[in-house]
Design a protein around this motif. Sequence first.
Motif, PDB file in Angstrom:
ATOM      1  N   LEU A 135      -2.011  -1.053  -4.019  1.00  0.00           N
ATOM      2  CA  LEU A 135      -2.961   0.049  -3.848  1.00  0.00           C
ATOM      3  C   LEU A 135      -2.187   1.353  -3.716  1.00  0.00           C
ATOM      4  O   LEU A 135      -1.319   1.483  -2.852  1.00  0.00           O
ATOM      5  CB  LEU A 135      -3.811  -0.182  -2.583  1.00  0.00           C
ATOM      6  N   TYR A 136      -2.520   2.304  -4.578  1.00  0.00           N
ATOM      7  CA  TYR A 136      -1.830   3.592  -4.581  1.00  0.00           C
ATOM      8  C   TYR A 136      -2.878   4.668  -4.389  1.00  0.00           C
ATOM      9  O   TYR A 136      -3.880   4.703  -5.101  1.00  0.00           O
ATOM     10  CB  TYR A 136      -1.126   3.769  -5.931  1.00  0.00           C
ATOM     11  N   ILE A 137      -2.664   5.525  -3.415  1.00  0.00           N
ATOM     12  CA  ILE A 137      -3.643   6.582  -3.152  1.00  0.00           C
ATOM     13  C   ILE A 137      -2.983   7.944  -3.285  1.00  0.00           C
ATOM     14  O   ILE A 137      -1.893   8.170  -2.745  1.00  0.00           O
ATOM     15  CB  ILE A 137      -4.274   6.418  -1.748  1.00  0.00           C
ATOM     16  N   TYR A 149      -6.630   0.774   5.285  1.00  0.00           N
ATOM     17  CA  TYR A 149      -6.570  -0.398   4.427  1.00  0.00           C
ATOM     18  C   TYR A 149      -5.386  -1.296   4.807  1.00  0.00           C
ATOM     19  O   TYR A 149      -5.510  -2.519   4.844  1.00  0.00           O
ATOM     20  CB  TYR A 149      -6.472   0.022   2.957  1.00  0.00           C
ATOM     21  N   SER A 150      -4.249  -0.668   5.115  1.00  0.00           N
ATOM     22  CA  SER A 150      -3.066  -1.444   5.509  1.00  0.00           C
ATOM     23  C   SER A 150      -3.331  -2.230   6.783  1.00  0.00           C
ATOM     24  O   SER A 150      -3.016  -3.414   6.885  1.00  0.00           O
ATOM     25  CB  SER A 150      -1.882  -0.515   5.769  1.00  0.00           C
ATOM     26  N   ASP A 185       1.271   5.598  -0.511  1.00  0.00           N
ATOM     27  CA  ASP A 185       0.720   6.953  -0.667  1.00  0.00           C
ATOM     28  C   ASP A 185       1.650   7.730  -1.572  1.00  0.00           C
ATOM     29  O   ASP A 185       2.845   7.496  -1.588  1.00  0.00           O
ATOM     30  CB  ASP A 185       0.688   7.659   0.693  1.00  0.00           C
ATOM     31  N   TYR A 221      -3.681   9.477   3.425  1.00  0.00           N
ATOM     32  CA  TYR A 221      -2.831   8.651   4.288  1.00  0.00           C
ATOM     33  C   TYR A 221      -3.687   7.857   5.274  1.00  0.00           C
ATOM     34  O   TYR A 221      -3.376   6.725   5.609  1.00  0.00           O
ATOM     35  CB  TYR A 221      -1.839   9.507   5.090  1.00  0.00           C
ATOM     36  N   SER A 266      -5.322   4.986   3.349  1.00  0.00           N
ATOM     37  CA  SER A 266      -4.397   3.894   3.046  1.00  0.00           C
ATOM     38  C   SER A 266      -3.976   3.192   4.334  1.00  0.00           C
ATOM     39  O   SER A 266      -3.721   1.995   4.341  1.00  0.00           O
ATOM     40  CB  SER A 266      -3.177   4.430   2.299  1.00  0.00           C
ATOM     41  N   ASP A 267      -3.925   3.940   5.433  1.00  0.00           N
ATOM     42  CA  ASP A 267      -3.546   3.327   6.704  1.00  0.00           C
ATOM     43  C   ASP A 267      -4.634   2.371   7.196  1.00  0.00           C
ATOM     44  O   ASP A 267      -4.345   1.292   7.707  1.00  0.00           O
ATOM     45  CB  ASP A 267      -3.295   4.409   7.757  1.00  0.00           C
ATOM     46  N   GLN A 276      -7.765  10.528  -4.069  1.00  0.00           N
ATOM     47  CA  GLN A 276      -8.548  11.091  -2.976  1.00  0.00           C
ATOM     48  C   GLN A 276      -8.916  12.507  -3.349  1.00  0.00           C
ATOM     49  O   GLN A 276      -8.148  13.194  -4.020  1.00  0.00           O
ATOM     50  CB  GLN A 276      -7.788  11.025  -1.650  1.00  0.00           C
ATOM     51  N   VAL A 301       0.857  -1.191   0.000  1.00  0.00           N
ATOM     52  CA  VAL A 301       0.000   0.000   0.000  1.00  0.00           C
ATOM     53  C   VAL A 301       0.889   1.236   0.000  1.00  0.00           C
ATOM     54  O   VAL A 301       1.747   1.378   0.864  1.00  0.00           O
ATOM     55  CB  VAL A 301      -0.898   0.039   1.254  1.00  0.00           C
ATOM     56  N   HIS A 357       3.941  -0.727   3.887  1.00  0.00           N
ATOM     57  CA  HIS A 357       3.257   0.573   3.898  1.00  0.00           C
ATOM     58  C   HIS A 357       4.267   1.639   4.302  1.00  0.00           C
ATOM     59  O   HIS A 357       4.363   1.999   5.467  1.00  0.00           O
ATOM     60  CB  HIS A 357       2.083   0.501   4.891  1.00  0.00           C
TER      61      HIS A 357
END
Length: 1145
Positions: free
Chosen positions: A755-757, A61-62, A37, A55, A58-59, A795, A35, A74
């Motif tokens: 996964l890239y946010i 999700y991680s 960011d 962040y 993604s956190d 996002q 994951v 991450h």
Amino acid sequence: MKYHFNDIEAKWRKYWEENQTFKAENESDKPKYYVLDMFPYPSGAGLHVGHPLGYIASDIYSRYKRHKGFNVLHPMGYDSFGLPAEQYAIQTGQHPAITTETNINRYREQLDRIGFSFDWSREVRTSNPDYYKWTQWIFTELFHSWYNKDTDKAEPIESLITRFTNEGNTTVNAVCDENIVPFTAEMWNAYDEEQQQKTLLQYRLTYLAETEVNWCPALGTVLANDEIVNGVSERGGHPVVRKKMKQWSMRITAYAQRLLDGLNQIDWPQPLKDSQTNWIGRSVGAAVSFKVLPLAPSQGGGTAGYLTGKHSKISMLLDKAQEMRKSPTKAEETLWQEIRNKKLGDKFRRQQPIDTFIVDFVCLEKMLIIEIDGEIHKNQKDVDESRQLLLEVKKGYKVIRFSNDEVLNKIENVLEKIKTELNNRPSFKDKSSSPLLGRGAGGEDSEGSEMKIDVFTTRPDTIFGVSFMTLAPEHELVEKITTPEQKEAVKAYIEQTAKRSERERMADVKTISGVFTGAYAEHPFSNEPIPIWIGDYVLASYGTGAVMAVPCGDERDYAFAKHYNIPIPNIFESTSTPPLEGLGEDFAFTEKEGFKIVNSDFLNGLGYKEANEKAIEELEKIGQGTGKINYRLRDAVFSRQRYWGEPFPVYYVNGIPKTIDHEHLPIQLPEVEKYLPTEDGQPPLGRADVWAWDAAQNTVVSNELIDNNTVFPLELNTMPGWAGSSWYLFRYMDAQNDDEFASQEALDYWQNVDLYIGGSEHATGHLLYSRFWTKFLYDLGFLKVDEPFKKLINQGMILGESAFVYRLNSSQFVNPILFSRNFLEKVISEKKSFAEYQEYKKIENSLFQENKNPRGVLITGTDSQTSWNNFTPLHSNVSFVNISNELDIEAFKKWLPEYKDAHFITEDDGTFKVGREVEKMSKSKYNVVNPDDICDQYGADTLRMYEMFLGPLEQAKPWNMAGITGVHSFLKKFWKLYCDDNGLVITDSPASKDSLKTLHKTIKKVEEDIENFSFNTSVSTFMIAVNELTAQKCSSREVLEPLAVLISPYAPHIAEELWSKLGHNESISTAPFPQFDACHLVESTKEYPISFNGKMRFTLEMPLDLSKEDIEKTVMAHEKTKQYLEGRTPKKVIVVPGKIVNIVG
RNA sequence: GCUCAAGUGGCGGAAUUGGUAGACGCGCUGGAUUCAAAAUCCAGUUCUUUCGGGAGUGUGGGUUCGAUUCCCACCUUGAGUACCA
């Protein structure tokens, strides 16, 4: 026991750090999940509440993935090269490395407070030499590679050198510069080193090229398009000119098709994919080449001139000739069919202007004219004779004549005669043999090679609609073909356009401008002359910088033709019903269907698709065109005239670039005394004293030692911001590795980002370049994947709510007068004067006393003063404003001393209200909200949940503190489920059925929400669960323990605390995610909604196992049903068991 | 101009495959507790109404037993892109 969030959060942050809880292992039996960011640029302003949004997502999700048993990577780092630090350095003289370090420390503190599960042991900074060593390495790999179109991948340059040595370059199918000179193996081997290197540079994936840039002499730098406003620099308003500079470019165009194809394999938002697709801009069409027609002797040959018609009358003649070609007499047409296309061995043109006449047919090479005399000629024999005399005597042509009758009835005789004449006449193609017609069938440049104009068109089917050509003013042929008469006009035009930036030219679509060059090109099929214009609506940088203009089928060409009175031949006939009127004549017809082609020789009667194919086929037959795919994407300029960026590992030997070997990297940024460009316009590195390469010692040495023998000058440019960010995802996999950019094992294990946010602003920059570099590293075998980011989520931006006070625009008062928003609005909407309001009156006297203008106060008078135009909104710092939009006047005065004596005109209740407007959150708008403040007041867990609760992740939304209390009190309520004033209240007794139902409903929903990245709805779900469990007075471990795990991705601190209170000694972070069990949700009855004509009127509880018929019976028997039916008999009753009952009638 | 996205209470927003529109939170109103405030708790809160009901998810149409959800046209807002031949 109360919920002391500050103590709890500090405690667990410390625990996580000490225990390295989130350190990812490169070897694990668990499945991997990566994951990432988009890493931040550490600006001096610090983080505001908008930054952590992605962040936090993604956190969550991680952490969720860790609960689900994944080995999660991450990481976080900093994109730490960049302009703001350099700008600050220029202003203050402070080294950018120092400010960058300070800013990073502040970022780190802020990030730490929010409780992210980053693996900080893998932190990267693009400005660290340890890191940019590998950015430089990738650059050298690109330099030593070329793109083989046959294998469709990048290959080491050695394979190209081998090809050159063995077979020359004619068999090589590479992506390379235009205008490649063909050579054989012998020639290559005979080249000297310099010549070989120059040639290789035309093939390398990164290469030096003259690139047109926006140069600002005053600032001594190149500006990006958006740094220029109205032709002057945005900063300082200095003039900007377009200038060619030698710069590094990246041959990203080699990857255009693969970058396009790859989009189908990755899970990215459609708008993002669309913008990459548009940016790459693939268009299918044909390359067509037009010969430039020969110059007339009367024009003096050399560089300019025109053909056969008299220049002064040419446009009239051409119009007429064109008209005549359209309606040939029967005899003319008969003869044309026999002599066209070199049927007699020589090339004929018909209705060709010669001097001031139009002759029926002419063979220019043999200077033979054929005239067909119709009836009309009998009456004007004298005229014809004098014309013949002129052509024969003065111009050196031979004229032969036939009558209509001869052509129509004895065509063989006619042809025989023509053949004889052709054979008898010498060829005038050779320059020396004809003083009259200096050139051959095609125009030639001064070196004697044939000149042609290549164009790209997406509409080869419209080739017969061409009535002129337009070149970009910068086109290299312009100078060569312009006639002496047109020279002045063309020169003036080029100068005028050079002053405008490219963006300006593109933005200004309305102004039509251009100049005729005096030259003509030849239509590949009809052989008609086509005037060549230059115009700035044609961009030098797209396609070939030239277009074949088809005014009947293109709006810009149409407008241009109209503006300059160029003929607009129509080739379209409407096939739609009813037929479209005036298409191609009254307006440009740009559709691709609803027409058939006319006036187009062999294309007549065809539609778009067939005509396109046919036209390409015919062009290929005569060798003047071919099907082609064109891309809008251009090679990326890779040089920046800046200090704070990666230095190139490049030095110059006699102007030829050489790369520095891998083992000597990194080449570190040198020290300079100032961060500005040098006085003679060199980049800042031109100020460095120690910036030369000693090729014998392999070290950077003082410039004084440059002897161009063993010590050479180093490159002065630096790399752009996107260099370091194009590959950082791979560095995280093995961040400390000093021997490789990452080990093969690490690369194989982590592969790419799952996964890239990040924000959508990187669509055509970072996200395109990193795909390019990934594909390149894949081609060379370093990577097993050719896409960097499998799934990407944008996002939405968190916007700020700026606060405004309104200042009266008036010079009559000594002190400024500021108005409260609601009061002002009332006054303006009621259109009364201020004098009628109590509030105003209260201070009116004092206003007068201070008023130095004895004539009085204007605003007490008419309505016209009470308009918004009379007030200037001023940004107030949002920290002086409370939740009810009331301004702390004293704080405001303290903040802006120039308003310390200002009058504040308040509401009736004495408060002063600000106006609010949603704007981008930024320091300059004083609307920045710092996450630290939120953490102090409510805690990080509240901040995390509230940011998620705000709305869908992808959506932009304004930051509004109003709802935060709701989230905070939810956490307090959640805490109370576990603890009361005396401590833990958890029991081991079995949970109620209802509580289990609540739990499993929540597990199901939260799991689905996280998988769908719908974090806002899971916060609601938690609220509902806590409300229900509170109502149920649930205290059972069976329910509350899994609930703590469920919430831990969102609110990790409170979850850890409760988890340890429940008796666990390990962190909650890897506790297994609760298992959903559907059996707890099974119901036996259902509240059926009973609707009439689709409108729900009442509900009725019925057992779920009731049959359709029984449901209908029960409903129809119900008294409310009768009431709603009002005696009518329903037409139909729809029963969907388990869902709904709908009665129609 | 082109491309894309989005329009739902006072506000942020929810409604999973077409099936009870407005979940959850804020705000607001009323009440409890309190000397008072904070905090907490309870009730209400789309609009309208003659208190039976009626209307309602940007506008207009369509498909359907049933449409916030699907289709067509339009309007508005936002984002990206722009003479791309």
